[in-house]
Write a protein that holds these residues in place. Structure first.
Motif, PDB file in Angstrom:
ATOM      1  N   GLY A   1       2.974  -7.901  -1.841  1.00 53.55           N
ATOM      2  CA  GLY A   1       2.789  -7.140  -0.616  1.00 53.55           C
ATOM      3  C   GLY A   1       2.981  -5.647  -0.749  1.00 53.55           C
ATOM      4  N   GLY A   2       3.376  -5.189  -1.921  1.00 53.58           N
ATOM      5  CA  GLY A   2       3.531  -3.756  -2.098  1.00 53.58           C
ATOM      6  C   GLY A   2       2.184  -3.053  -2.120  1.00 53.58           C
ATOM      7  N   GLY A   3       2.236  -1.721  -2.105  1.00 46.18           N
ATOM      8  CA  GLY A   3       1.001  -0.956  -2.143  1.00 46.18           C
ATOM      9  C   GLY A   3       1.230   0.479  -1.751  1.00 46.18           C
TER      10      GLY A   3
ATOM     11  N   VAL B   1       0.785   3.404   1.104  1.00 47.31           N
ATOM     12  CA  VAL B   1       0.683   3.557   2.551  1.00 47.31           C
ATOM     13  C   VAL B   1       1.049   4.998   2.913  1.00 47.31           C
ATOM     14  CG1 VAL B   1       3.058   2.805   2.938  1.00 47.31           C
ATOM     15  CG2 VAL B   1       1.367   2.535   4.761  1.00 47.31           C
TER      16      VAL B   1
ATOM     17  N   SER C   1       3.212   0.957   7.873  1.00 47.68           N
ATOM     18  CA  SER C   1       4.012  -0.262   7.725  1.00 47.68           C
ATOM     19  C   SER C   1       3.504  -1.098   6.562  1.00 47.68           C
ATOM     20  CB  SER C   1       3.940  -1.106   9.000  1.00 47.68           C
ATOM     21  OG  SER C   1       4.468  -0.411  10.114  1.00 47.68           O
ATOM     22  N   LEU C   2       4.408  -1.867   6.002  1.00 43.04           N
ATOM     23  CA  LEU C   2       4.093  -2.871   4.995  1.00 43.04           C
ATOM     24  C   LEU C   2       5.000  -4.064   5.216  1.00 43.04           C
ATOM     25  CD1 LEU C   2       3.765  -0.950   1.579  1.00 43.04           C
ATOM     26  CD2 LEU C   2       1.945  -2.158   2.783  1.00 43.04           C
ATOM     27  N   ARG C   3       4.510  -5.237   4.845  1.00 41.04           N
ATOM     28  CA  ARG C   3       5.356  -6.410   4.835  1.00 41.04           C
ATOM     29  C   ARG C   3       5.391  -6.985   3.427  1.00 41.04           C
ATOM     30  NH1 ARG C   3       5.166 -12.266   7.919  1.00 41.04           N
ATOM     31  NH2 ARG C   3       3.464 -12.644   6.437  1.00 41.04           N
ATOM     32  N   LEU C   4       6.559  -7.019   2.850  1.00 40.94           N
ATOM     33  CA  LEU C   4       6.757  -7.605   1.539  1.00 40.94           C
ATOM     34  C   LEU C   4       7.124  -9.077   1.687  1.00 40.94           C
ATOM     35  CD1 LEU C   4       8.870  -4.826  -0.208  1.00 40.94           C
ATOM     36  CD2 LEU C   4       6.384  -4.999   0.024  1.00 40.94           C
TER      37      LEU C   4
ATOM     38  N   GLN D   1       9.848  -6.677   6.498  1.00 41.05           N
ATOM     39  CA  GLN D   1       8.927  -5.884   7.307  1.00 41.05           C
ATOM     40  C   GLN D   1       9.429  -4.451   7.319  1.00 41.05           C
ATOM     41  OE1 GLN D   1       5.982  -6.742   8.976  1.00 41.05           O
ATOM     42  NE2 GLN D   1       5.823  -4.531   9.296  1.00 41.05           N
TER      43      GLN D   1
ATOM     44  N   ASN E   1       8.686  -0.655   8.654  1.00 36.82           N
ATOM     45  CA  ASN E   1       7.962   0.200   9.600  1.00 36.82           C
ATOM     46  C   ASN E   1       8.428   1.651   9.469  1.00 36.82           C
ATOM     47  OD1 ASN E   1       6.715  -2.133  10.671  1.00 36.82           O
ATOM     48  ND2 ASN E   1       8.402  -2.421  12.120  1.00 36.82           N
TER      49      ASN E   1
ATOM     50  N   VAL F   1       6.091   0.030  -4.007  1.00 37.97           N
ATOM     51  CA  VAL F   1       5.749   0.586  -2.699  1.00 37.97           C
ATOM     52  C   VAL F   1       5.683   2.101  -2.849  1.00 37.97           C
ATOM     53  CG1 VAL F   1       6.522   0.978  -0.334  1.00 37.97           C
ATOM     54  CG2 VAL F   1       6.767  -1.283  -1.385  1.00 37.97           C
TER      55      VAL F   1
END
Length: 125
Positions: free
Chosen positions: A8-10, A12, A17-20, A82, A84, A121
């Protein structure tokens, strides 16, 4: 023993927001308290959040309170983070970790014997 794998990383933008996710192998996932840690380049690994085996109790590092939420789905052998309102200073490799269940959640790296490989991330300004 439990084996862990993050995803789920990346990349942004700040404010996004990201959810791992952290998937666990083995049928004993429910027996472990779980934590998230992160490590930025040139810095020590630091605590982010932790959750008890039942999901009934959570703790967070002060800088993540109100922005990050840890949760778990024991039926799916997965713990989530999560994130944010991300900031550039949140850029790091994020790791999930497991420890045998105790009544108190721990923030020290040394308390967690089981670790995933991490997911990157990156938050751009």
């Amino acid at each position: 023993q439990v084996q862990l794998a993050e995803s789920g990383g990346g990349l942004v933008q700040a404010g996004g927001s990201l959810r791992l996710s952290c998937g666990a192998s083995g049928r004993t996932f429910i027996k472990y308290n779980m934590g998230w840690f992160r490590q930025a380049p040139g810095k020590e690994r630091e605590f982010v959040a932790a959750i008890t085996w039942s999901g009934g109790n959570t703790i967070y590092a002060d800088s993540m309170k109100g922005r990050f939420t840890i949760s778990r789905d024991n039926a799916k052998n997965t713990v989530y983070l999560q994130m944010n309102s991300l900031k550039p200073e949140d850029t790091a490799i994020y790791y999930c970790a497991g420890e045998l269940p105790t009544s108190n959640l721990h923030i020290a790296v040394d308390e967690y014997p089981y670790w995933g490989q991490g997911t990157q991330v990156t938050v751009s300004s």
